[in-house]
Write an enzyme that holds these catalytic residues in place. Sequence first.
Site: not given
Ligand SMILES: [Zn+2]
Length: 328
Positions: A199, A196, A13, A277, A15, A11
């Site tokens: 969270e 997701h 990202h 993350d 960006d 997991h």
């Molecule tokens: Zn995430």
Amino acid sequence: MINTLPKIELHCHLDGSVRIETIIDIAKKENIEIPYYDYEKLKDKVTVKDTCSNLNDYLEKFDIANSVIQTKESLERITYELLEDASIENIKYMEIRFAPQLHTKNNLTYKEIVKSVINGIKKAEKEFEIKANIIISLMRNLSVESAFEVIKECKEFLGKGVVAVDLVSVEYEGFSNDFIDVIKKAKEYGYNITIHAGEQGSYKNVIDAINLLGAKRIGHGVKIENNKEAIELVKKNNVLLEMCPTSNIQTKNATDFKSYPFYKFFKDGISVSLNTDNRTVSDINLTNEIDSIFGNDINLEDYKKIYKNTIKHCFCDEQTKKWLKEFI
Ligand SMILES: [Zn+2]
């Protein structure tokens, strides 16, 4: 010692994990306006602080990075650099996620966007001892029609760099209902499903993501901690939780490392993996996360169990899984 352990990250990202010096470099080369061209000042702007009050605040940090990921070259470069950084901390396999919907400012097609990221992966795989695949994130705050377009256009890359689809961005209650058809279609095409959920929203979103969308993995899932029904469902379906402690603490969805339920879930028989993350936004790497959760007296037997179990939940092919087993 932790740095030398073999690692898997499921997991992360794209960006949220761009090197700050790269943001500055691309902005200068492509004449893109960013608030600062000075490393420290820009770092302050794109990294989360203690004053971050929730997930919405956290998500604002992505805008600057996204403004410089709008060409084939920058998409390829940023992917390559992320894998270079990951290989330094002995990550052997990574699933990189990003939303093609956010990289169309220069009219790149979804295909061109995904192909560029695949090129970055291929280049890194040649140079470093690491393998990677892509998870296509679909924005929950953009139209369902465009989500359909993305999965249709990108299905030709399934098994050739793309392995799964995900729903991302602000988590509202009951979001799964809005995406039943598009996720069903994605499944028909052959995408694996990770979502997701749990969270920022409640445990109910995790239950929905499993029951309505058929999620095999859940991004975060931290909110199931006090709900028996959700915990039982996750266990029964052998769903893996992709947990991201620092990110959850920063967005005020968890209190601190000490009370973070990663180890508790593991001991309870839930499949869990540790993840960053967002490396830049959260200002961390995976080694930090492992250190923060396990500490100095890391229990190697438990670490190995988690690594081996994580392999089972990777969306890669069997050959890659076999290769990953060799490191532990
Ligand atoms: Zn995430």
